[in-house]
Design an enzyme around this catalytic site. Structure first.
Site, short mmCIF file in Angstrom:
data_model
loop_
_atom_site.label_atom_id
_atom_site.label_comp_id
_atom_site.label_asym_id
_atom_site.label_seq_id
_atom_site.Cartn_x
_atom_site.Cartn_y
_atom_site.Cartn_z
N CYS A 1 3.60 14.15 19.50
CA CYS A 1 3.74 12.91 20.26
C CYS A 1 2.41 12.59 20.95
CB CYS A 1 4.81 13.06 21.33
SG CYS A 1 6.45 13.26 20.65
N HIS B 1 4.99 20.43 19.91
CA HIS B 1 5.34 19.50 20.98
C HIS B 1 4.09 19.19 21.80
CE1 HIS B 1 9.62 19.48 20.41
NE2 HIS B 1 9.64 20.78 20.34
#
Lengths: 535, 222
Positions: free
Chosen positions: B122, B80
């Site tokens: 991301c 993440h």
């Protein structure tokens, strides 16, 4: 004239005067249906090398793993025991294993007497082992290790909840070809262990040899297997491709003792049947010599609805937490003596420094009656430096249950000391209970002087050393809300931004009254003009 | 470095395996996997120490990055992340500046010849934007402002099992062997926006060679 030149090559044979010390390697597999719904498979790989462990340089080795030898030499290790285990051995229903292992990781070592700084070597040894075995053994240091007086000599116990399987590689020949990671993690209990020790070379014990036992213990559940009719393929994914070329003996033993109540048929039939009488207990084994071609063994049970009566072994133990709330708690170790005679046991507890125990709360009760310990050793822990070490010598009356309880406080740790998954909890290692049994019922352990499964046949001795390890415990220490500082910062900033602006505005502005001027522009011009003309 | 022991977790319905696909095509946790840093050892500090070689005494060789000025280094990160950071565990994160400084330190200490930096997270491009050391080819699964999406869900375990970029990169690499004559340029074309949904970002300016002429085996070989 052309001469044919004949070149004479003198070939010097380098006469190697390197006398090679003999080393032997044996591989054995013991398959034992347990009384209950499980089957136990124990691989025992033993290397015995006739060298003096004190002078050997480990620069040359044949079968003995050099990587381990180098570590042993470098850190002046006399004896080394490592085990990595997932799952818990259920003594009460499974009896005793061949080699006992605590849930998680356990390392214990004896250093040679001329070792200068044992603590430093201990830390470095753990680091090296972590590299060799791909396990987080580098977390072992003096803050979680103890040196027990009775149970064994220097031992460190660490608890990591997971065992890493990444070093288990398959594709080798011999019995090791049965070790396929997918089938190892499909078990109720799996344990890999490594035991290195110096042993007598022969009966006279004039010289020493080095012995390395490597073992893998697996307990399969019939429910996971889906059937009681086991076979090598069902257990390990494949049969034995062939024996190991380097092994002097390559054997599989199937314990057929339970066959009298739960009869099963082995196919192919065993090469030999071994009857072992040990400490008054008779067991029978079907023996297979692993050939140099493919071998597959399967067992078929007869249809029967018989239920085996599980007779628990002479000594077993369990451990649990008591208390409620986030302030005080207690640890209770329950010891069960099923024997008809008294049993002397040593209970060793290595309690982490973040679980401060109070010695004055130590209570030993046998069936509700106070049981005074024979000897007690206690070294209080120091925060962040030393664990609490408690070793109690107890006499367990026949057919009794004894509870050893001690209270502790829950403590706060420093912010950075909490692991990333702080709410998972903190581990307390298993208690280790050692004793000498007089009966060998349920006992499959190797004798002290033996190193192979064959050595345990007909090995009646005056006593049988058992070490029982209890379950790990997880305690939840008071865990702060780690997002709290962030929330506080956000809230404080919002409050300051909302309150500070107007307050600053109010307190730093000078409020001055100004007369209101409602005069029209024309009148103002007229006034200014008359003022100017007057001058 | 693997923080979570998914393969050996008792709740794994397929023990000791991690698959790239719900149909169990490729077991990415084969028998030859060697995890050097696991669990609580996976920290930003340990990662930077590993890269820069500033390790505590007694660290075994298998836990060191024993590279020199002739070594090509592959750094692959996934997890993440966000604009300028990648999370480690559930408690800390490495920032793009820390990553850039660690690589610069490696360069100054002559710990690499060329580095191929892959990141699947991301806003992945934000992680390599601050690099300033030479000979780095960087690829990220998404540009700043974009999310990196996962490929599909495995209903048997109830989680999304692989990220889109990693899935297609693995798909490509499965056909690469030591004799392969594919180039890095081809690898950088992996996962176009039509299948990745995010835009794969590449940074070439620090790299002195033309990726189309660099064999993929310079960085990725079994």
């Amino acid at each position: 004239m052309q001469f044919l030149t004949c070149a004479t090559y003198l070939i010097f044979y380098v006469n190697s005067v390197l006398t090679y010390n003999s080393d032997t390697f044996t591989e054995e597999l013991l398959i034992k249906p347990l009384y209950s719904e499980q089957i136990y498979a124990h691989f025992q790989f033993t290397t015995k090398w006739d060298v003096d462990p004190n002078t050997e340089t480990f620069n040359h080795s044949r079968i003995f793993p050099r990587a381990l030898g180098e570590i042993v030499k470098r850190y002046n290790v006399q004896e080394l025991h490592v085990s990595l285990t997932g799952g818990l051995w259920r003594y009460d229903s499974w009896g005793y294993p061949v080699t006992d292992a605590a849930p998680g990781a356990e390392v214990w070592a004896w250093f040679k007497t001329d070792t200068k700084d044992v603590n430093k070597n201990w830390k470095l040894l753990a680091n090296s082992l972590s590299g060799l075995l791909c396990a987080s053994l580098n977390f072992v240091d003096t803050s979680n290790s103890v040196s027990p007086e009775f149970s064994f000599k220097p031992t460190g116990v660490t608890d990591s909840p997971n065992v890493n399987s990444s070093y288990l590689s398959s594709g080798v020949s011999g019995l090791a070809s049965l070790l396929n990671s997918g089938y190892i993690h499909n078990t109720r209990y799996h344990s890999v262990a490594l035991h290195l020790r110096p042993v007598c070379r022969d009966e006279t014990c004039q010289s020493l040899s080095l012995e390395l036992q490597q073992s893998v213990s697996l307990v399969y559940d019939y429910l996971i297997l889906g059937t009681k009719n086991w076979s090598l393929r069902k257990l390990f994914g494949q049969g034995v491709t062939r024996n190991c070329i380097l092994a002097s003996r390559s054997e599989i033993y199937v314990d057929t003792t339970t066959s009298s109540t739960h009869s099963f048929e082995l196919s192919p039939p065993p090469d030999d049947v071994v009857t072992s009488i040990r400490g008054g207990h008779v067991s029978t084994f079907g023996k297979y010599n692993v050939p140099n071609y493919f071998l597959h063994i399967s067992a078929k049970y007869e249809e029967s609805q018989k239920l085996a009566v599980v007779s628990p072994p002479s000594l077993y133990a369990s451990q649990y937490l008591t208390g409620y709330g986030q302030e005080r708690g207690g640890i209770v170790t329950k010891l069960y003596n099923n024997h008809w005679d008294n049993l002397n046991v040593v209970v060793l507890q290595n309690i982490p420094w973040y679980v401060p125990i109070y010695l004055h709360t130590l209570k030993v009760t046998t069936d509700g009656v106070n049981n005074e310990p024979i000897t007690l050793r206690y070294i209080p822990g120091i925060q962040r430096e030393r664990p609490y070490y408690l070793e109690i010598l107890l006499k367990l009356p026949p057919k009794s249950a004894t509870a050893v309880s001690i209270d502790f406080d829950y403590v706060f740790l420093k912010w950075q000391e909490y692991p990333p998954d702080a709410n998972h909890g903190f581990y307390i290692g298993s208690a280790i209970i050692s004793s000498h049994l007089t009966l060998a019922r349920n006992y499959t352990g190797l004798p002290q002087d033996g190193s192979t499964i064959t050595d345990s046949f007909n090995a009646s001795r005056s006593g049988y050393l058992v070490q029982v390890r209890t379950e790990n415990m997880v305690i939840t220490l008071p865990t702060p809300d780690f997002s709290m500082p962030y929330n506080v910062i956000c809230l404080a900033c919002t409050v300051v931004a909302l309150a500070f602006g107007p307050l600053h505005n109010i307190t730093t502005r000078r409020l001055v009254l100004k007369p209101k001027n409602n005069e029209k522009l024309l009148f103002r011009l007229k006034r200014k003009l008359t003022e100017f003309l007057k001058k | 470095m693997i923080a979570d022991d998914m393969a050996c977790n008792p709740r794994n319905p397929r023990p000791a395996t991690v698959f790239n696909n719900a149909n169990q095509h490729i077991n990415v946790y084969g028998d030859d996997v060697e995890v050097d840093y696991r669990g609580y050892e996976v920290t930003v500090e340990n990662f930077v120490r590993l890269l820069t070689g500033r390790l505590p005494p007694g660290t075994p060789r298998s836990k060191q990055l024993l590279t020199d000025e002739g070594s090509n280094v592959l750094v692959y990160l996934t997890g993440h992340g966000g604009d300028g950071f990648l999370k480690f565990q559930d408690s800390e994160e490495i920032t793009s500046q820390e990553m850039a400084d660690a690589l610069e330190q490696m360069w100054q200490k002559q710990r690499y010849h060329e580095t191929f930096f892959m990141i699947d997270t991301c806003q992945a491009a934000s992680m390599y934007e601050r690099f300033y050391s030479p000979n780095i080819l960087a690829v990220g699964s998404s540009l700043v402002g974009e999310d990196s999406l996962s490929h599909h869900v495995d209903p048997a375990i109830g989680v999304y099992i692989i990220d889109r970029y990693t899935y297609y990169a693995l798909d490509f690499l499965e056909n690469v062997d030591p004799q392969s004559n594919k180039s890095m340029g081809e690898f950088l074309q992996v996962c176009p926006k039509s299948v990745c949904i995010s835009t794969v970002g590449v940074r070439r300016d620090l790299f002195r060679r033309n990726p189309d002429h660099v064999p993929i085996t310079d960085f990725l070989v079994q």
